[in-house]
Design a protein around this motif. Structure first.
Motif, PDB file in Angstrom:
ATOM      1  N   SER A  97       0.831  -1.203   0.000  1.00  0.00           N
ATOM      2  CA  SER A  97       0.000   0.000   0.000  1.00  0.00           C
ATOM      3  C   SER A  97       0.867   1.254   0.000  1.00  0.00           C
ATOM      4  CB  SER A  97      -0.909  -0.001   1.238  1.00  0.00           C
ATOM      5  OG  SER A  97      -1.590   1.221   1.369  1.00  0.00           O
ATOM      6  N   TRP A  98       0.394   2.282  -0.733  1.00  0.00           N
ATOM      7  CA  TRP A  98       1.081   3.579  -0.733  1.00  0.00           C
ATOM      8  C   TRP A  98       0.931   4.293   0.603  1.00  0.00           C
ATOM      9  CZ3 TRP A  98       4.599   4.643  -4.148  1.00  0.00           C
ATOM     10  CH2 TRP A  98       4.531   4.092  -5.433  1.00  0.00           C
ATOM     11  N   LEU A  99      -0.004   3.809   1.461  1.00  0.00           N
ATOM     12  CA  LEU A  99      -0.156   4.407   2.785  1.00  0.00           C
ATOM     13  C   LEU A  99       1.108   4.244   3.632  1.00  0.00           C
ATOM     14  CD1 LEU A  99      -3.789   3.310   3.764  1.00  0.00           C
ATOM     15  CD2 LEU A  99      -3.004   5.624   3.235  1.00  0.00           C
ATOM     16  N   ALA A 100       1.980   3.314   3.220  1.00  0.00           N
ATOM     17  CA  ALA A 100       3.226   3.104   3.962  1.00  0.00           C
ATOM     18  C   ALA A 100       4.101   4.354   3.958  1.00  0.00           C
ATOM     19  CB  ALA A 100       4.001   1.923   3.371  1.00  0.00           C
ATOM     20  N   PHE A 101       3.910   5.215   2.960  1.00  0.00           N
ATOM     21  CA  PHE A 101       4.719   6.437   2.859  1.00  0.00           C
ATOM     22  C   PHE A 101       4.060   7.625   3.563  1.00  0.00           C
ATOM     23  CE2 PHE A 101       5.999   3.795  -0.681  1.00  0.00           C
ATOM     24  CZ  PHE A 101       7.380   3.898  -0.646  1.00  0.00           C
ATOM     25  N   LYS A 102       2.829   7.426   4.065  1.00  0.00           N
ATOM     26  CA  LYS A 102       2.130   8.514   4.736  1.00  0.00           C
ATOM     27  C   LYS A 102       2.637   8.669   6.168  1.00  0.00           C
ATOM     28  CE  LYS A 102      -2.544  10.037   5.992  1.00  0.00           C
ATOM     29  NZ  LYS A 102      -3.977   9.673   6.054  1.00  0.00           N
ATOM     30  N   GLU A 103       2.810   9.910   6.627  1.00  0.00           N
ATOM     31  CA  GLU A 103       3.280  10.202   7.991  1.00  0.00           C
ATOM     32  C   GLU A 103       4.589   9.487   8.312  1.00  0.00           C
ATOM     33  OE1 GLU A 103       2.011  12.328  10.016  1.00  0.00           O
ATOM     34  OE2 GLU A 103       0.091  12.772   9.068  1.00  0.00           O
ATOM     35  N   ILE A 104       5.437   9.305   7.303  1.00  0.00           N
ATOM     36  CA  ILE A 104       6.627   8.488   7.515  1.00  0.00           C
ATOM     37  C   ILE A 104       7.639   9.175   8.427  1.00  0.00           C
ATOM     38  CG2 ILE A 104       7.978   9.283   5.508  1.00  0.00           C
ATOM     39  CD1 ILE A 104       8.595   6.192   5.102  1.00  0.00           C
ATOM     40  N   TRP A 105       7.702  10.519   8.377  1.00  0.00           N
ATOM     41  CA  TRP A 105       8.686  11.218   9.219  1.00  0.00           C
ATOM     42  C   TRP A 105       8.314  11.156  10.693  1.00  0.00           C
ATOM     43  CZ3 TRP A 105      13.072  11.464   7.189  1.00  0.00           C
ATOM     44  CH2 TRP A 105      13.229  11.702   5.820  1.00  0.00           C
ATOM     45  N   ALA A 106       7.020  11.239  10.977  1.00  0.00           N
ATOM     46  CA  ALA A 106       6.581  11.083  12.367  1.00  0.00           C
ATOM     47  C   ALA A 106       6.881   9.665  12.850  1.00  0.00           C
ATOM     48  CB  ALA A 106       5.094  11.385  12.484  1.00  0.00           C
ATOM     49  N   PHE A 107       6.727   8.692  11.956  1.00  0.00           N
ATOM     50  CA  PHE A 107       7.041   7.309  12.282  1.00  0.00           C
ATOM     51  C   PHE A 107       8.539   7.142  12.534  1.00  0.00           C
ATOM     52  CE2 PHE A 107       7.385   2.760  11.837  1.00  0.00           C
ATOM     53  CZ  PHE A 107       6.137   2.270  12.153  1.00  0.00           C
ATOM     54  N   VAL A 108       9.347   7.856  11.748  1.00  0.00           N
ATOM     55  CA  VAL A 108      10.801   7.817  11.937  1.00  0.00           C
ATOM     56  C   VAL A 108      11.173   8.322  13.327  1.00  0.00           C
ATOM     57  CG1 VAL A 108      12.977   8.880  11.216  1.00  0.00           C
ATOM     58  CG2 VAL A 108      11.420   7.958   9.505  1.00  0.00           C
ATOM     59  N   ARG A 109      10.516   9.402  13.763  1.00  0.00           N
ATOM     60  CA  ARG A 109      10.833   9.952  15.085  1.00  0.00           C
ATOM     61  C   ARG A 109      10.538   8.951  16.191  1.00  0.00           C
ATOM     62  NH1 ARG A 109       8.632  14.664  12.709  1.00  0.00           N
ATOM     63  NH2 ARG A 109       6.612  14.331  13.715  1.00  0.00           N
ATOM     64  N   LEU A 110       9.394   8.252  16.096  1.00  0.00           N
ATOM     65  CA  LEU A 110       9.073   7.240  17.101  1.00  0.00           C
ATOM     66  C   LEU A 110      10.065   6.085  17.028  1.00  0.00           C
ATOM     67  CD1 LEU A 110       7.165   6.218  19.313  1.00  0.00           C
ATOM     68  CD2 LEU A 110       5.782   5.152  17.521  1.00  0.00           C
ATOM     69  N   SER A 111      10.472   5.695  15.814  1.00  0.00           N
ATOM     70  CA  SER A 111      11.441   4.618  15.642  1.00  0.00           C
ATOM     71  C   SER A 111      12.787   4.984  16.255  1.00  0.00           C
ATOM     72  CB  SER A 111      11.614   4.293  14.147  1.00  0.00           C
ATOM     73  OG  SER A 111      10.420   3.810  13.581  1.00  0.00           O
ATOM     74  N   ILE A 112      13.189   6.243  16.068  1.00  0.00           N
ATOM     75  CA  ILE A 112      14.472   6.680  16.622  1.00  0.00           C
ATOM     76  C   ILE A 112      14.432   6.674  18.151  1.00  0.00           C
ATOM     77  CG2 ILE A 112      16.009   8.675  16.867  1.00  0.00           C
ATOM     78  CD1 ILE A 112      15.439   9.299  13.916  1.00  0.00           C
ATOM     79  N   SER A 113      13.297   7.082  18.728  1.00  0.00           N
ATOM     80  CA  SER A 113      13.164   7.029  20.195  1.00  0.00           C
ATOM     81  C   SER A 113      13.297   5.601  20.703  1.00  0.00           C
ATOM     82  CB  SER A 113      11.809   7.609  20.623  1.00  0.00           C
ATOM     83  OG  SER A 113      11.708   8.964  20.306  1.00  0.00           O
ATOM     84  N   SER A 114      12.646   4.658  19.996  1.00  0.00           N
ATOM     85  CA  SER A 114      12.741   3.252  20.384  1.00  0.00           C
ATOM     86  C   SER A 114      14.171   2.749  20.225  1.00  0.00           C
ATOM     87  CB  SER A 114      11.797   2.405  19.517  1.00  0.00           C
ATOM     88  OG  SER A 114      10.459   2.794  19.703  1.00  0.00           O
ATOM     89  N   ALA A 115      14.810   3.137  19.114  1.00  0.00           N
ATOM     90  CA  ALA A 115      16.186   2.700  18.858  1.00  0.00           C
ATOM     91  C   ALA A 115      17.136   3.239  19.906  1.00  0.00           C
ATOM     92  CB  ALA A 115      16.620   3.149  17.465  1.00  0.00           C
ATOM     93  N   LEU A 116      16.962   4.507  20.268  1.00  0.00           N
ATOM     94  CA  LEU A 116      17.842   5.113  21.259  1.00  0.00           C
ATOM     95  C   LEU A 116      17.716   4.400  22.595  1.00  0.00           C
ATOM     96  CD1 LEU A 116      19.839   7.388  21.863  1.00  0.00           C
ATOM     97  CD2 LEU A 116      17.898   8.843  22.479  1.00  0.00           C
ATOM     98  N   MET A 117      16.491   4.056  22.992  1.00  0.00           N
ATOM     99  CA  MET A 117      16.276   3.382  24.265  1.00  0.00           C
ATOM    100  C   MET A 117      16.987   2.031  24.303  1.00  0.00           C
ATOM    101  SD  MET A 117      12.725   1.982  25.949  1.00  0.00           S
ATOM    102  CE  MET A 117      12.872   0.385  25.166  1.00  0.00           C
ATOM    103  N   LEU A 118      16.800   1.221  23.252  1.00  0.00           N
ATOM    104  CA  LEU A 118      17.390  -0.115  23.247  1.00  0.00           C
ATOM    105  C   LEU A 118      18.886  -0.091  22.959  1.00  0.00           C
ATOM    106  CD1 LEU A 118      14.678  -2.300  21.484  1.00  0.00           C
ATOM    107  CD2 LEU A 118      15.312  -2.276  23.877  1.00  0.00           C
ATOM    108  N   CYS A 119      19.319   0.834  22.096  1.00  0.00           N
ATOM    109  CA  CYS A 119      20.739   0.898  21.753  1.00  0.00           C
ATOM    110  C   CYS A 119      21.580   1.261  22.968  1.00  0.00           C
ATOM    111  CB  CYS A 119      20.976   1.917  20.647  1.00  0.00           C
ATOM    112  SG  CYS A 119      20.458   1.343  19.029  1.00  0.00           S
ATOM    113  N   LEU A 120      21.086   2.161  23.794  1.00  0.00           N
ATOM    114  CA  LEU A 120      21.840   2.541  24.987  1.00  0.00           C
ATOM    115  C   LEU A 120      22.018   1.349  25.922  1.00  0.00           C
ATOM    116  CD1 LEU A 120      20.283   6.053  25.741  1.00  0.00           C
ATOM    117  CD2 LEU A 120      22.584   5.563  24.882  1.00  0.00           C
ATOM    118  N   GLU A 121      21.082   0.399  25.883  1.00  0.00           N
ATOM    119  CA  GLU A 121      21.217  -0.820  26.680  1.00  0.00           C
ATOM    120  C   GLU A 121      22.189  -1.799  26.032  1.00  0.00           C
ATOM    121  OE1 GLU A 121      17.339  -2.444  27.170  1.00  0.00           O
ATOM    122  OE2 GLU A 121      16.502  -0.643  28.094  1.00  0.00           O
ATOM    123  N   VAL A 122      21.997  -2.051  24.730  1.00  0.00           N
ATOM    124  CA  VAL A 122      22.805  -3.052  24.033  1.00  0.00           C
ATOM    125  C   VAL A 122      24.255  -2.608  23.920  1.00  0.00           C
ATOM    126  CG1 VAL A 122      23.108  -4.262  21.837  1.00  0.00           C
ATOM    127  CG2 VAL A 122      20.812  -3.954  22.780  1.00  0.00           C
TER     128      VAL A 122
END
Length: 527
Positions: free
Chosen positions: A252-277
């Motif tokens: 679906s082309w909806l995968a490209f909708k709101e992608i930057w906001a999704f990136v921000r949430l992904s980065i927050s999740s990555a930062l949390m786990l990366c600091l542990e790993v």
């Protein structure tokens, strides 16, 4: 108000359920016992297969280390550095980026917005594939980076060559992690366990073939690692597209909708786990500066390998916890979310204590699995007590991280991790290891203090959590990410239930009146 039976034919419980399906307050010991049993069954039905699958996935790396360890100490140290530093760096970042799906897919599934799951997964594929190109230079320039960080030339050169050969494995993670989260959110975890088990057996077979039949050495180990990783990724995608009917409705082309906001949430999740790993990864780098680096890195890597097996089990519990919390918050069940957290934390602590006891009892023997060197085995036995303490602390912390992912608290936990690990634990470990000349024991001891402080702070956050407020925030999050308003859904369901009840009453009244008329007619005819 109603009561519900326990799962799997267990005795019925007297625990009261509210009208919305949430638990009532558990005031008696019998009710507490009922909650404990119900949540144990629900959690392990998810955590068991996920933990087994992740342990199998981790087993591909661990088995690679085991096979290479019997080639020689230099090869063991080099491959360990490549997998534990470069590989763990990318694993932590990609797992963290993919963990945004645990929040969104779990809450969307709980709220009944199943049509959004496939869109979220495709959006995550795009983001993680793009992230691979950002991480790629760490693989290409691994040798100079490791030398810059103080590793011996012989270890750094071989580790750098191995890192370049496992680049295909990096790109497989961009497909594997989002697909796992998609299936986990729907509790379709048994298929993940089977895929993990079959591919681990396959990996052992091709490792033996490439290393001991074809004699390809570390190159063969890298090729086997790449092949197995892509088999896992493609098998999961095939299941989603061809056999999983829920949540997947095609590309679906909806995968490209709101992608930057999704990136921000992904980065927050990555930062949390990366600091542990990355925290434990940094210890392996620091150990490389000590005298007799080959033995120091090798012995620590064996301990970290075993710690990793336990950690993979708790990553499974972490994933199950995020699924349980996000689903219950999506359904609007604050007390169910809270009870599931408390039960899981208690059980995880008991598992951690059992692991510590097992390590201490076998401290003089377990290193034989990884190495034939008696010097290396003695060094490992010397570190066994610290390994046991680490296992206990790491049993509680991943569970609370799973709660954070399920509730969407990634940014708060990232700040806690940053302060406890890198402001407190890492400098303390450096001081004890180098300034106090305590070596590996000092480094590890200081970093354990950082883990202990982080665990205490996370427990405090958990204790102060307002679960009703978490439900409200979940409603807002579903609005933002394209789902319907949960309260609207509930209202429509309530309205639908009300209409059904009134229709049933009306039908019953009509039937009663009809029966009365028939009786009257019969009486008049008899007269």
């Amino acid at each position: 108000m109603e009561t519900t039976p326990l799962l799997n034919g267990s005795p019925p419980t007297t625990l009261t359920l509210l009208e919305n399906g949430d638990y009532g307050p558990a005031r008696s010991f019998k009710e507490v016992k009922s909650v404990f049993w119900i949540e144990t069954v629900k959690m392990w039905k998810i955590a068991g297969p996920i933990g087994f699958q992740i342990m199998c996935q981790y087993g591909t790396m661990s088995v690679t280390n085991i096979f290479v360890g019997h080639i020689g100490n230099i090869e063991l140290s080099a491959v360990t550095i490549a997998l534990a530093v470069i590989g763990t760096f990318s694993f932590g970042f990609m797992l963290g980026m993919g963990s945004a799906l645990e929040t969104l897919c779990g809450q969307a599934f709980g709220a009944g917005q199943i049509h959004m799951l496939g869109v979220y997964m495709q959006r995550s594929w795009i983001i993680l594939l793009s992230s691979c190109f950002i991480i790629l230079p760490f693989y290409i320039f691994a040798t100079p980076l490791l030398k810059l960080l103080g590793q011996e030339d012989e270890i750094a050169n071989l580790a750098g060559k191995f890192a370049i050969l496992i680049i295909p494995q990096l790109f497989s993670l961009a497909i594997t992690f989002p697909t796992q989260k998609f299936l986990q959110a729907q509790s379709k975890v048994n298929v993940l366990a089977w895929i993990g088990f079959v591919t681990l057996i396959f990996h052992v077979g091709i490792l033996w073939l490439f290393l001991f039949v074809f004699d390809w050495g570390t190159t063969g180990a890298a090729i086997a690692y790449d092949i197995t990783s892509w088999v896992i990724a493609l098998a999961q995608v095939a299941y989603v597209i061809f056999w999983s009917n829920e949540g997947w409705h095609g590309f679906s082309w909806l995968a490209f909708k709101e992608i930057w906001a999704f990136v921000r949430l992904s980065i927050s999740s990555a930062l949390m786990l990366c600091l542990e790993v990355w925290y434990m990864m940094s210890m392996i780098l620091l150990v490389g500066h000590l005298n007799n680096a080959v033995i120091a890195v090798g012995s620590l890597s064996i301990c970290m390998n075993l710690n990793g097996w336990e950690a993979m089990l708790f990553i499974g519990i972490n994933a199950a916890m995020s699924v349980r919390v996000s689903n219950e918050l999506g359904l609007g069940h604050p007390r169910a979310a809270k009870y599931s957290v408390y039960v899981t934390v208690l059980q995880s602590l008991l598992i951690g204590l059992l692991c510590m006891v097992a390590i201490i009892i076998t401290r003089d023997h377990f290193a034989v699995i990884f190495t034939s060197s008696e010097e290396m085995q003695r060094a490992v036995a010397h570190l066994a007590y610290l390994l046991g303490v680490t296992m206990v602390l790491n049993s509680v912390q991943p569970v609370i991280s799973g709660v954070a992912i399920g509730g969407g608290w990634q940014t708060l936990v990232a700040y806690i991790n940053l302060g406890c690990y890198y402001v407190f634990g890492l400098p303390l470990g450096f001081l004890l290891g180098y300034t106090a000349n305590l070596g590996v024991m000092g480094l590890w001891g200081g970093m354990i203090a950082g883990i202990g402080l982080q665990t205490l702070l996370l427990l405090l956050v958990l204790f102060r959590t307002n679960w009703n407020k978490e439900v409200e925030q979940t409603t807002e999050r579903m609005k933002k990410w394209g789902g319907q308003d949960i309260s609207t859904d509930k209202a429509s369901r309530c309205c639908h239930d009300f209409i059904q009840k009134e229709a049933a009453k009306l039908l019953e009244r009509i039937q009663q009146e009809g029966q009365a008329e028939i009786s009257t007619d019969q009486g008049s005819r008899e007269q």
